[in-house]
Scaffold this motif. Structure first.
Motif, mmCIF file in Angstrom:
data_model
loop_
_atom_site.group_PDB
_atom_site.id
_atom_site.type_symbol
_atom_site.label_atom_id
_atom_site.label_comp_id
_atom_site.label_asym_id
_atom_site.label_seq_id
_atom_site.Cartn_x
_atom_site.Cartn_y
_atom_site.Cartn_z
ATOM 1 N N GLN A 338 -20.651 -86.734 90.382
ATOM 2 C CA GLN A 338 -19.631 -86.915 91.415
ATOM 3 C C GLN A 338 -18.368 -86.140 91.061
ATOM 4 O O GLN A 338 -17.706 -85.564 91.943
ATOM 5 N N GLY A 339 -18.020 -86.126 89.792
ATOM 6 C CA GLY A 339 -16.856 -85.359 89.366
ATOM 7 C C GLY A 339 -17.034 -83.875 89.598
ATOM 8 O O GLY A 339 -16.109 -83.179 90.052
ATOM 9 N N LYS A 340 -18.200 -83.364 89.324
ATOM 10 C CA LYS A 340 -18.467 -81.935 89.537
ATOM 11 C C LYS A 340 -18.411 -81.589 91.022
ATOM 12 O O LYS A 340 -17.939 -80.511 91.402
ATOM 13 N N ASN A 345 -14.633 -76.016 91.740
ATOM 14 C CA ASN A 345 -14.169 -74.699 91.291
ATOM 15 C C ASN A 345 -13.379 -74.776 90.000
ATOM 16 O O ASN A 345 -12.458 -73.993 89.763
ATOM 17 N N THR A 346 -13.731 -75.741 89.175
ATOM 18 C CA THR A 346 -13.069 -75.907 87.885
ATOM 19 C C THR A 346 -14.100 -75.771 86.778
ATOM 20 O O THR A 346 -15.313 -75.817 87.029
ATOM 21 N N GLU A 352 -15.601 -84.560 80.497
ATOM 22 C CA GLU A 352 -14.309 -84.544 81.180
ATOM 23 C C GLU A 352 -14.479 -84.831 82.664
ATOM 24 O O GLU A 352 -13.703 -85.600 83.249
ATOM 25 N N TYR A 353 -15.493 -84.230 83.292
ATOM 26 C CA TYR A 353 -15.760 -84.557 84.700
ATOM 27 C C TYR A 353 -16.073 -86.054 84.837
ATOM 28 O O TYR A 353 -15.596 -86.743 85.747
ATOM 29 N N ILE A 402 -7.714 -83.645 85.413
ATOM 30 C CA ILE A 402 -8.300 -82.865 86.510
ATOM 31 C C ILE A 402 -7.865 -83.449 87.845
ATOM 32 O O ILE A 402 -7.410 -82.729 88.745
ATOM 33 N N TYR A 403 -7.982 -84.766 87.980
ATOM 34 C CA TYR A 403 -7.548 -85.432 89.214
ATOM 35 C C TYR A 403 -6.042 -85.356 89.388
ATOM 36 O O TYR A 403 -5.533 -85.076 90.482
ATOM 37 N N ALA A 404 -5.305 -85.591 88.304
ATOM 38 C CA ALA A 404 -3.848 -85.636 88.391
ATOM 39 C C ALA A 404 -3.246 -84.294 88.767
ATOM 40 O O ALA A 404 -2.148 -84.243 89.343
ATOM 41 N N SER A 405 -3.945 -83.211 88.477
ATOM 42 C CA SER A 405 -3.396 -81.895 88.801
ATOM 43 C C SER A 405 -3.229 -81.701 90.301
ATOM 44 O O SER A 405 -2.399 -80.902 90.746
#
Length: 816
Positions: A338-340, A345-346, A352-353, A402-405
């Motif tokens: 789900q994170g991927k 595009n990261t 980490e995902y 990643i989310y906070a960015s």
């Protein structure tokens, strides 16, 4: 009876002599209000040595996570795997079975009540059921049988398989259903933890209430509740079967009225809530990793509506999302993928995902629950689960870079707790120490001594240290407890960085090969790991570890786990079986001793709650004979006849009835007996009673008798007839009007209906047929059929009750 001080007599229960106390009074069990320790509960299943529920049908399954095995009478095959062919009602009971012919894939169904389980309660079990058909019992002895009620006896070293061989034989829709299998015993009072095997164990035999009469009110076995009564918080991760639970939608959750609570989907949330309410404990709820926002919202509403509003609730998404071991990895990979998908595009590592997505969903879950709790949001304690040995993993979930960015908001912002598993000695199972532990197991006495030496020193390090290997690969410098203490310190610093409490979601010893029995591991497990868990030195280790946790400044500690058998998967439970005494269960005794000697230690942790138990109702002492009367006394006024006034009110949330009554007499030695449909269901000294989960729209006849205890005579009685829950239909909608919408359609408008618990929707009837529904008091039909079109309405409340049909209105429609 249990839980009272006095002279002991011994009553034999499987593998233990339980102290049965005969005494004149009972004090309340120790309160959990200021306990600093909670506990993880083992799950419901047929092999469990924990007596969680009185109705043991509630932990039945077919051995594969489903309720029924499809059994073939010709081939003697236990489970043909034809579950998709079963015709089940909404509660899971078979409505029909295939004919007894050779070409039928199966002929009857089987479920397992006890199997591979030597620690069930021996004695007579009462089997209650509704409907017509044939029940058979494999294992127990059938003692008696009558329509709707069988009695079977379980003796030592047996098993219990329940079979339905025929159901609804006359095709009248009266299939066998609502099977309840009531454990032996009962109680001598209404106290939650009061337990007696028979009326002979009560101070007065007429005080005995068999479980057959009280199981619906009690639900949970008194001995189980007694064990849990001193724990502040109950974590329901295993009970709810959180790990690898596929449930996404609220509608798919397990239901309270289902035949069993021990299936793959887990125990219903309502059971966990009821348990925490009864024990006045805080509930720690682990939601399945895949649930959607609507599930979380509905869960929050249920929680706010049904939990004790004086207790905090702990909310955690999933369990050990960081863990790559089976079966944890299934939830972990879901989060990872789900994170991927969310950040395509990261370029980051898989972990980490995974942890960023987990952190994001945990924060979103927390926001939804706190919004639903509104003015009670401070009761909600949102938990971010982490890994004790690698704080970097926890940092990923808390900061979620990643989310906070994209949001400029870290996931820890609205959380309350960072929780880790605070275990010690897990590294003993590392393969590099296998040869050493094999040699220790050859001399078990010395080997167990060595095992405890390693808890406090660097014995393994001295035997294996290699300067060419990295530090993290070496055995810890000062032993297992020192390593655990260091892990506490590192995670506490991280929690404080985000202004969070550090809690232990699990904790204790971790001596296990996790089911691996290869290359001598089974001998090590038996000779060292299990033996060490029965050793008094393990009690000392537990207290030392809990003391290190307390002294560090960390908060709530959730020990792992309650009662269960020990095997090649480890010895995590504090007790091996329900009837094991505190003295024989060294870890259980150690934890309770720590609780009793160490009130909770973090800021504002004290709670004010009433005791869990109630005192036993006792007969009064013999009256003292007064001295002779010298002077004649005036003749007293006639004593008014005692009367009792009973009123009822509905319990909407639990489909129940609340009874309140008042006795117009000052009698001090009265107990109130409550009957439903002429069957005794409870007795109490209170003047109210709640009867939950009754059928709706059915007349229920209740009788409350006031019974004078000395004479056991009824001094007052009243009978009322009422209905449970929301059995009252709404008023029919009124003032229905119709007009053209100016094009081809029509507009309907009506006055909102009245209902005792609110209107859920209005069903719109067009030309005599059900058309659609709406929750508003207006509706626009854009394309009605040509010609004369009529409309009418039903109002439906939240219990499904329908009003009478409203008056009809009509209009002429033409598209020309």
């Amino acid at each position: 009876m249990v839980n009272c001080n006095g002279q002991k007599m011994k009553t034999l229960i499987k593998n233990a002599l339980l102290p049965m106390l005969t005494c004149v009074s009972v004090s309340s069990v120790a309160s959990n209000a200021n306990s600093g320790v909670g506990i993880n509960l083992t799950g419901l299943n047929y092999w469990s040595s924990q007596w969680t529920t009185i109705d043991v049908m509630k932990h039945a399954s077919n051995g594969s996570g489903q309720l029924w095995a499809t059994s073939n009478a010709r081939t003697y095959e236990y489970n043909t795997g034809d579950q998709l062919l079963l015709d089940l009602d909404e509660q899971g009971w078979p409505r029909s079975l295939p004919p007894m012919t050779d070409d039928s894939p199966f002929h009857y169904v089987t479920t397992i009540i006890f199997h591979d389980n030597p620690h069930y309660a021996q004695g007579e079990y009462v089997v209650l059921y509704e409907g017509e058909g044939e029940l058979r019992y494999s294992g127990p002895e059938l003692v008696s049988s009558s329509p709707g009620r069988d009695v079977v006896r379980m003796t030592e070293d047996s098993y219990f398989h329940l079979q339905i061989h025929s159901t609804d034989p006359n095709n009248l829709g009266d299939h066998i259903r609502n099977i309840r299998i009531i454990a032996p015993g009962g109680s001598c009072s209404t106290a939650l933890t009061d337990y007696a095997l028979s009326a002979q164990d009560c101070d007065s035999p007429n005080m005995f209430i068999p479980f057959e009469q009280s199981y619906m009110q009690r639900v949970f076995h008194p001995l189980f509740l007694q064990d849990m009564s001193q724990f502040r918080t109950l974590r329901f991760m295993q009970l709810l079967n959180t790990i690898d639970n596929p449930i996404e939608n609220w509608s798919a959750r397990p239901k309270y009225d289902y035949a069993s609570w021990g299936l793959k989907g887990g125990t219903p949330l309502e059971v966990a809530i009821l348990m925490s309410n009864k024990l006045k404990a805080e509930g720690w709820y682990n939601l399945p990793a895949r649930v959607n926002d609507d599930y979380i919202q509905q869960f929050a509403r249920l929680l706010k509506l049904t939990t004790d509003n004086q207790s905090d609730v702990y909310i955690e998404l999933g369990n050990e999302i960081w863990n790559n071991a089976w079966p944890y990895i299934n939830d972990a990979l879901y989060m990872q993928e789900q994170g991927k998908k969310m950040w395509p595009n990261t370029h980051h590592h898989d972990i980490e995902y995974r942890m960023n997505y987990y952190g994001m969903r945990s924060a979103q879950m927390c926001d939804i629950v706190k919004q639903e709790f509104a003015e009670q949001a401070s009761r909600v304690k949102c938990v971010m689960g982490g890994q004790a040995g690698v704080p970097w993993i926890n940092q990923q979930a808390l900061s979620c870079p990643i989310y906070a960015s994209g949001t400029n908001q870290q996931c820890a912002q609205n959380m309350d707790i960072l929780a880790v598993g605070s275990y010690f000695a897990g590294y003993y199972a590392n393969e590099r120490y296998l040869d050493i532990l094999t040699s220790w197991a050859a001399d078990p006495v010395t080997g167990v001594d060595n095992l405890f030496t390693e808890l406090y020193s660097d014995l393994l390090r001295s035997l294996t240290y290699n300067a060419d290997e990295p530090a993290w690969w070496q055995a810890p410098a000062n032993g297992a407890l020192a390593q655990a203490k260091e892990n506490i310190s590192g995670n506490l610093q991280l929690a404080q960085q985000y202004n969070l409490m550090l809690a232990a979601y699990e904790g204790g010893q971790h001596l296990t090969y996790a089911g691996d029995s290869r290359e001598g591991r089974e001998a090590i497990n038996e000779s060292l790991f299990l033996a060490a868990n029965r050793d008094a030195r393990m009690a000392t280790a537990f207290i030392d570890h809990l003391s290190d946790w307390r002294d560090s400044g960390a908060g709530l500690f959730m020990v792992f786990e309650s009662t269960g058998r020990w095997d090649r998967w480890g010895a995590f439970p504090l007790k091996e079986y329900q009837a094991q005494t505190r003295e024989d269960a060294v870890k259980f005794d150690a934890v309770l001793s720590f609780v009793e000697q160490n009130p909770c230690w973090w800021a504002n942790c004290e709670r004010t709650i009433s005791p869990v138990d109630e005192p036993i109702v006792l007969p009064p002492s013999d009256p003292v004979t007064p001295p002779p009367i010298v002077e004649p006394e005036p003749e007293p006024e006639p004593t008014p006849v005692p009367t009792i006034e009973v009123i009822s009110s509905p319990l909407f949330d639990t489909n129940g009835v609340m009874l309140n009554w008042q006795l117009n007499d000052s009698l001090n030695s009265v107990v109130f007996k409550i009957y439903r449909n002429e069957q005794l269901i409870f007795h109490t000294t209170d003047e109210q009673f709640k009867d939950h989960w009754q059928p709706l729209n059915v007349d229920l006849k209740y009788r409350v008798d006031a019974v004078e205890k000395m004479s056991n005579s009824v001094v007052a009685s009243q009978t009322i007839v009422t209905k449970a829950g929301d059995s009252e239909p709404p008023r029919a909608p009124e003032l229905l009007t119709i007009e053209s919408n100016g094009q081809y359609g029509v507009k309907l408008h009506w006055q909102m209906s009245e209902d005792n618990n609110g209107i859920k929707l209005y069903k719109i009837i067009r030309n005599g047929q059900m058309y659609t529904h709406t929750s508003d008091n207006y509706f626009e039909d854009p394309w009605p059929p040509q010609g004369t079109v009529s409309y009418a309405l039903y109002a439906q409340d939240f219990a499904g009750n329908l009003s009478d049909l409203s008056q009809s209105v009509s209009i002429q429609i033409s598209y020309k």
